[in-house]
Write an enzyme that holds these catalytic residues in place. Sequence first.
Site, PDB file in Angstrom:
ATOM      1  N   GLU A   1       0.819  -1.210   0.000  1.00  0.00           N
ATOM      2  CA  GLU A   1       0.000   0.000   0.000  1.00  0.00           C
ATOM      3  C   GLU A   1       0.860   1.269   0.000  1.00  0.00           C
ATOM      4  O   GLU A   1       0.406   2.336   0.391  1.00  0.00           O
ATOM      5  CB  GLU A   1      -0.958  -0.039   1.186  1.00  0.00           C
ATOM      6  CG  GLU A   1      -1.973  -1.168   1.018  1.00  0.00           C
ATOM      7  CD  GLU A   1      -2.952  -1.319   2.157  1.00  0.00           C
ATOM      8  OE1 GLU A   1      -2.604  -0.961   3.290  1.00  0.00           O
ATOM      9  OE2 GLU A   1      -4.055  -1.812   1.904  1.00  0.00           O
TER      10      GLU A   1
ATOM     11  N   TYR B   1     -10.594  17.476  20.708  1.00  0.00           N
ATOM     12  CA  TYR B   1      -9.312  16.880  20.320  1.00  0.00           C
ATOM     13  C   TYR B   1      -9.365  16.196  18.968  1.00  0.00           C
ATOM     14  O   TYR B   1      -8.358  16.150  18.255  1.00  0.00           O
ATOM     15  CB  TYR B   1      -8.814  15.936  21.415  1.00  0.00           C
ATOM     16  CG  TYR B   1      -8.213  16.720  22.548  1.00  0.00           C
ATOM     17  CD1 TYR B   1      -6.883  17.146  22.490  1.00  0.00           C
ATOM     18  CD2 TYR B   1      -8.974  17.092  23.645  1.00  0.00           C
ATOM     19  CE1 TYR B   1      -6.338  17.906  23.516  1.00  0.00           C
ATOM     20  CE2 TYR B   1      -8.445  17.848  24.667  1.00  0.00           C
ATOM     21  CZ  TYR B   1      -7.119  18.254  24.589  1.00  0.00           C
ATOM     22  OH  TYR B   1      -6.593  19.021  25.601  1.00  0.00           O
TER      23      TYR B   1
END
Length: 211
Positions: A73, A119
């Site tokens: 990948e 966050y």
Amino acid sequence: MEEARLRAEMVRLAASLFQRGYSVGSSGNISAKLADGLLITPTNSCLGFLDAARISKLDPAGRHVSGDKPSKEVFLHQAFYETRPQAGAVVHLHSTYATALSCLADSDPADMIAPITPYVVMRVGQVPLVPYARPGDPAMGDLVRALEGRHAAVLLANHGPVVSGPDLASAVYAAEELEETAKLLVILRGQETRRLTQEQVDELSRVFKLR
């Protein structure tokens, strides 16, 4: 010295991800940019048991120059570096909850990770869904390039998350934040959920200079 440091850091952080269940078996791959190329975990390697000396190295043209054969990948990682010059590392996991979200048919493909905590906005940002391509298909890189570097992270349909960051530690922390937020979203699924408002998201972007 920088390459040796990065190799050691990749081994340490990859093992941490594996030990805490963010990656299982030989799934997932991690890369980091060097001044003279790219380091990436080898194909079929386990993130829990990397050998620093066997981590694959590619030159700036993408040629394999040392170490074991690179992850199949690698196209995915190259696409992030090509479209996001600020990216210094890329983490691709098959972590459970983010992968679960990537399989849901009723999600918003433009915004797979709802802004339910500050966050996730600060460390990950908006996460689109990339259409399915088989693992290792170079078309996967083309699908990421089509986003033109607008997003630091994506979910690959029926596959899992890919997260970039300015350095290796930042990319790993962002991948962890994405997975934990995905877990919250799965737990909260079907319940009325309070999301951050657009004004709150904009404030985070302004204060923390996000892109």
